[in-house]
Write an enzyme that holds these catalytic residues in place. Structure first.
Site, mmCIF file in Angstrom:
data_model
loop_
_atom_site.group_PDB
_atom_site.id
_atom_site.type_symbol
_atom_site.label_atom_id
_atom_site.label_comp_id
_atom_site.label_asym_id
_atom_site.label_seq_id
_atom_site.Cartn_x
_atom_site.Cartn_y
_atom_site.Cartn_z
ATOM 1 N N ARG A 545 0.825 -1.203 0.000
ATOM 2 C CA ARG A 545 0.000 0.000 0.000
ATOM 3 C C ARG A 545 0.862 1.256 0.000
ATOM 4 O O ARG A 545 1.989 1.237 0.484
ATOM 5 C CB ARG A 545 -0.908 0.004 1.232
ATOM 6 N N LYS A 550 5.737 3.846 4.748
ATOM 7 C CA LYS A 550 6.374 2.794 3.942
ATOM 8 C C LYS A 550 7.450 3.369 3.023
ATOM 9 O O LYS A 550 8.245 2.654 2.442
ATOM 10 C CB LYS A 550 5.327 2.029 3.137
ATOM 11 N N THR A 652 4.560 -8.531 5.003
ATOM 12 C CA THR A 652 4.520 -9.914 4.520
ATOM 13 C C THR A 652 5.067 -10.041 3.098
ATOM 14 O O THR A 652 5.494 -11.121 2.698
ATOM 15 C CB THR A 652 3.092 -10.502 4.588
ATOM 16 N N LYS A 656 7.411 -13.030 1.101
ATOM 17 C CA LYS A 656 7.134 -13.601 -0.228
ATOM 18 C C LYS A 656 8.336 -13.400 -1.141
ATOM 19 O O LYS A 656 8.742 -14.291 -1.886
ATOM 20 C CB LYS A 656 5.908 -12.917 -0.855
HETATM 21 C C1 GL9 Z 1 -0.964 -4.520 8.872
HETATM 22 C C2 GL9 Z 1 0.474 -4.079 9.149
HETATM 23 O O1 GL9 Z 1 0.644 -2.762 8.775
HETATM 24 C C3 GL9 Z 1 1.501 -4.984 8.448
HETATM 25 O O2 GL9 Z 1 2.796 -4.636 8.851
HETATM 26 C C4 GL9 Z 1 1.237 -6.438 8.792
HETATM 27 O O3 GL9 Z 1 2.117 -7.280 8.077
HETATM 28 C C5 GL9 Z 1 -0.208 -6.794 8.449
HETATM 29 C C6 GL9 Z 1 -0.550 -8.212 8.856
HETATM 30 O O4 GL9 Z 1 -0.249 -8.415 10.201
HETATM 31 O O5 GL9 Z 1 -1.116 -5.923 9.132
HETATM 32 N N1 GL9 Z 1 -1.913 -3.781 9.688
HETATM 33 C C7 GL9 Z 1 -2.795 -3.098 8.926
HETATM 34 O O6 GL9 Z 1 -3.727 -2.410 9.313
HETATM 35 N N2 GL9 Z 1 -2.485 -3.293 7.630
HETATM 36 C C8 GL9 Z 1 -1.434 -4.145 7.525
HETATM 37 O O7 GL9 Z 1 -0.958 -4.522 6.472
HETATM 38 N N3 GL9 Z 1 -3.105 -2.682 6.600
HETATM 39 C C9 GL9 Z 1 -3.766 -3.297 5.609
HETATM 40 O O8 GL9 Z 1 -4.020 -4.487 5.647
HETATM 41 C C10 GL9 Z 1 -4.169 -2.476 4.469
#
Ligand code: GL9
Length: 815
Positions: A545, A550, A652, A656
């Site tokens: 995203r 990020k 994640t 991958k």
């Molecule tokens: C998120 C975290 O920002 C990530 O770092 C993490 O890998 C994932 C899964 O645990 O969870 N929390 C969150 O709100 N999002 C993440 O990706 N956002 C979205 O899913 C868009």
């Protein structure tokens, strides 16, 4: 295990084609062929699906407001081990399986990492033979489709159901459930007890749509149950005698229809951000209430004592969106089962567990009291009582008012959902070691000090079946040739690859496969975006995203710096690079959208500059999602994991990419820390501020972006490019980004990490030219990616949280 012969398959396929469409195969569209194939597969698995759902052992229910499934056909064929016979059978009928694989819609019922993690968890639960089911929402429109118009993101509504139906789902009207909104609560005396009567509520029907989740080479077929909201129809035998009367005017009927259907209409396109809207709260209660009622209904059929619920059922709350599971379960235990508060509370807390996914302040859900009170009057009463009792506990134990304030569930005019989760569940976990440490030491410190035994870490993972076996079959085959196929069921065996780290021919083979995957991606990019990319260049990938933390901005500013260096010194020694971005921005997140426009504008300039475009290419893929990720990841040389340290809970895509042999370029943030521990310092490229430095800056200050800008020529040069017209076709976006860096002192330390990042990139440039060493690093990444399979993650959840102290623990858990 289920099987099907080619002959039987062809017969079934033809019969289904006639019964569904009354036409010969040769006249069918790909969508029709796909729907027939899905029906045939559903027939094959039906018996096993039913048997898995006969309740035997303890079951896990995973509540998540998002499930980002991706296409199912290929992964179902893989897990059922019938791909070859189906491929051959279809061929004899004149049909190409790959055409059908590509014809499938990609259901985007999630925003990003959180929703994708939930999908990987379902895959692993089924593959580990855990009776684990998902509960979520069947959004009519998933995440918007992203288009670029003149470099700007434009959102187009997603229409994943345009084919009329989703071929994998089965609707079950006989299992529909009524969820009650609004109305008034009356306490009526019934003998010596007070009975709760909910009057004048608005009934919304939750209609379950079930999707089978097929385990890998075993007989387990679990269920993802997604609820669609509908008007309450009288046909389903539900008692709604106290409901608000809608028998009035046509306008009333229309308003009611709108009220009900709106709830599951659209996925909120937010990333780690709290929406705060009434409709979102409706969605949250809608799917948690339907799910909890469904669980209790099923449990009652077993005729077991409700007080043993925790022995048969584990309920997992994925992030705070399903928090209302807690008061909803309390409501049923109190009002319907007639238990005492103490009994109900014990059952609830012993049954429910919670995962936190982010420490970003803007993601912390806090619902205004008035909103909950009006929408969910009975639920609010229960939350208030939970809060009252918890306050007594706090007052008894602590004197520090500040601390207590921090821990209260109802604070000022809001309900703090994370606090409610922590108080109402028996386990709280973070999603990577560093994240859990930050929860314990910083964000949730008071709760941790109060009840340390509740806190634990469960580092995220990825389903290696989809992200390696299915999306990178050549690499998967090479691994099997080298070390046998045990790794497919136990990914820690990938470690056996290490013995080939000095074997030149294996390293070359690895390189060939990567090159092959890069050629495929290059063809795709050429055909889709009409940009030529060189498969011999380094494929440098940042896919996630778009969010300031990020730091896609750091990446693009460095590219701009490289561009200047090349213009100044055309003989500058550099390995050609293709920078690949994939990212959607939340529609209301203006800065993120400015960054998209900026990246596209820089891409436009550089890709069309013949002085450099043999050396640098920038591709921003439109509409990044699961299907695109499956194409890009196998072709990546570098995975960019460059978030501001402490901000990315886990990540994640980092896992991958490493599992597919990309080298990680990273800050020591989230799960990058554990990737580093696995591969060692020779096989990862690190840069940037440490977690402690970031925490100190945030606490004590001491960073001035302006000073840095004024004192560093190269930083000044690229920051000035934001506003001096060097990048054509930009409007006020450059100024917006400039202000975030200079006026607002660069909250995410982009400029602070810039020099260090640029050095890390230069190091990669050199390393890549030593091909054998590079390939060795790649091999070491694959070999040490095993612990990042969700099979490992899920077995830890099972052992430490869901089945802790249960007999079935040993039997069910593999690792
Ligand atoms: C998120 C975290 O920002 C990530 O770092 C993490 O890998 C994932 C899964 O645990 O969870 N929390 C969150 O709100 N999002 C993440 O990706 N956002 C979205 O899913 C868009």
């Amino acid at each position: 295990m289920v099987t099907i012969s080619k002959k039987k398959f062809k017969q079934s396929f033809e019969t289904k084609m006639y019964s569904l469409y009354a036409q010969p195969i040769k006249d069918a569209t790909n969508e029709q062929l796909l729907s027939v194939l899905c029906c045939v597969i559903k027939d094959i698995i039906a018996k096993r699906w039913i048997e898995t759902n006969i309740d035997k052992e303890k079951e896990v229910y995973y509540f998540c407001i998002e499930f980002l499934l991706g296409r199912q056909l290929k992964s179902n064929l893989l897990n059922l081990d019938i791909e070859d016979s189906i491929r051959d059978g279809l061929k004899e009928l004149g049909i190409e399986l790959d055409d059908l694989i590509n014809a499938e819609t990609d259901p985007a019922l999630g925003n990003g990492g959180l929703g994708r993690l939930a999908a990987c968890f379902l895959d692993s639960m089924a593959s580990l033979k855990i009776n684990g089911h998902g509960y979520g929402i069947r959004y009519q429109n998933g995440l918007f489709e992203q288009k670029f118009v003149n470099g700007y993101q434009v959102e187009v509504p997603d229409n994943w159901l345009s084919q009329g139906a989703y071929f994998w789902e089965t609707v079950r009207p006989n299992k529909a459930i009524v969820v009650k909104f609004e109305g008034e609560i009356e306490l009526v005396k019934d003998n010596d007890r007070l009975k709760v009567k909910h009057k004048n509520y608005i009934p919304v029907m939750a209609m379950p749509y079930d999707i089978p989740i097929i385990g890998y080479h075993n007989d387990t077929i679990n269920t993802l149950r997604l609820w669609k909201s509908e008007i309450q129809s009288r046909d389903f035998g539900q008692n709604t005698s106290n409901a608000k009367n809608y028998s009035g005017s046509y306008e009333d009927a229309l308003a009611y229809k709108y009220y009900a259907e709106e709830i599951s209409q659209v996925l909120y396109p937010n990333d780690s951000n709290y929406a705060g809207r009434l409709l979102r709260l409706k969605q949250e209660y809608f799917f948690t209430s339907a799910g909890i009622q469904d669980i209790i209904r099923k449990y009652r059929r077993t005729k077991q004592d409700i007080k043993s619920l925790q022995n048969k059922v584990a309920i997992h709350i994925n992030d705070t969106h399903p928090t209302l599971c807690i008061p909803e379960l309390m409501r049923i235990l109190l009002d319907e089962e007639g238990l005492s508060w103490e009994e109900a509370w014990k059952i609830t807390t012993n049954t429910i567990s919670y995962t936190n996914h982010t420490i970003m302040a803007e993601a912390m859900e806090k619902w205004p009291i008035d909103m909950i009170k009006t929408l969910l009057p009975r639920i609010y009463m229960i939350i208030e009582e939970i809060n009252r009792r918890y306050n007594l506990y706090l007052d008894d134990k602590y004197n520090d008012e500040n601390k207590k304030q921090h821990m209260r569930i109802i604070n000022w005019d809001n309900v703090n959902m994370a606090n409610l989760c922590i108080v109402g569940s028996h386990s709280i976990n973070g999603v990577a070691a560093l994240h859990t440490k930050l929860l314990k030491k910083e964000v949730l410190r008071d709760f941790y000090e109060d009840k340390p035994e509740k806190f634990n870490n469960k580092t995220n993972g990825i389903a290696h079946r989809r992200w390696l076996m299915s999306s990178n079959p050549e690499l998967s085959d090479l691994i099997t040739d080298l070390i046998g196929d045990k790794w497919k069921k136990d990914t820690t065996r990938l470690k056996d690859l290490e013995k080939y780290k000095l074997n030149t021919s294996v390293l070359n083979r690895l390189d060939e496969i990567k090159h092959h995957n890069k050629e495929h991606l290059a063809d795709f990019i050429n055909n889709t975006y009409n940009v030529q990319v060189n498969p011999n260049s380094i494929f440098d990938v940042q896919i996630k995203r778009l969010h300031a933390y990020k730091r896609q901005l750091l990446n693009i500013l460095n590219i701009l710096d490289l561009y200047h260096e090349l213009l100044e010194n055309p003989n500058f020694d550099m390995q050609p690079r293709t920078f690949i971005f994939g990212a959607k921005a939340a529609p209301g997140y203006y800065l993120a959208k400015c960054i998209i426009k900026f990246i596209n504008s820089v891409a436009d300039k550089i890709n069309n500059d013949p002085r450099v475009n043999e050396k640098i290419k920038i591709i921003f893929v439109e509409n990044y999602g699961v299907s695109l990720a499956e194409k890009i990841i196998p072709a990546a040389n570098i995975g960019e994991q460059i978030s501001t340290t402490t901000k990315e809970a886990s990540g994640t895509s980092n896992m991958k990419l490493m599992m597919n042999g990309a080298i990680t370029l990273a800050t020591l943030d989230g799960a990058n820390v554990e990737i580093f521990e696995q591969v060692g310092e020779d096989n990862i490229i690190l840069f940037g501020l440490s977690a402690q430095q970031v925490l100190d800056y945030n606490k004590y200050g001491g960073y001035s972006a302006l000073d840095l800008y004024q004192s560093n020529r190269r930083i000044k040069r690229v920051v000035d490019d934001l506003i001096n017209g060097f990048i054509p076709n930009m409007d006020s976006e450059g100024r917006e980004i400039y202000n975030s860096l200079i006026t607002y002192n660069d909250e995410y330390f982009v400029l602070r990490d810039m020099e260090n990042y640029s050095e890390a990139q230069a190091k990669i440039n050199k390393l890549y030219q030593r091909k054998e060493q590079w390939n060795r690093m790649s091999l070491m990444n694959i070999a040490n990616s095993g612990i990042f399979s969700t099979d490992r993650t899920i077995s830890e959840y099972a052992k430490d949280i869901w089945f802790k102290g249960c007999e079935i623990n040993e039997k069910y858990i593999k690792l």
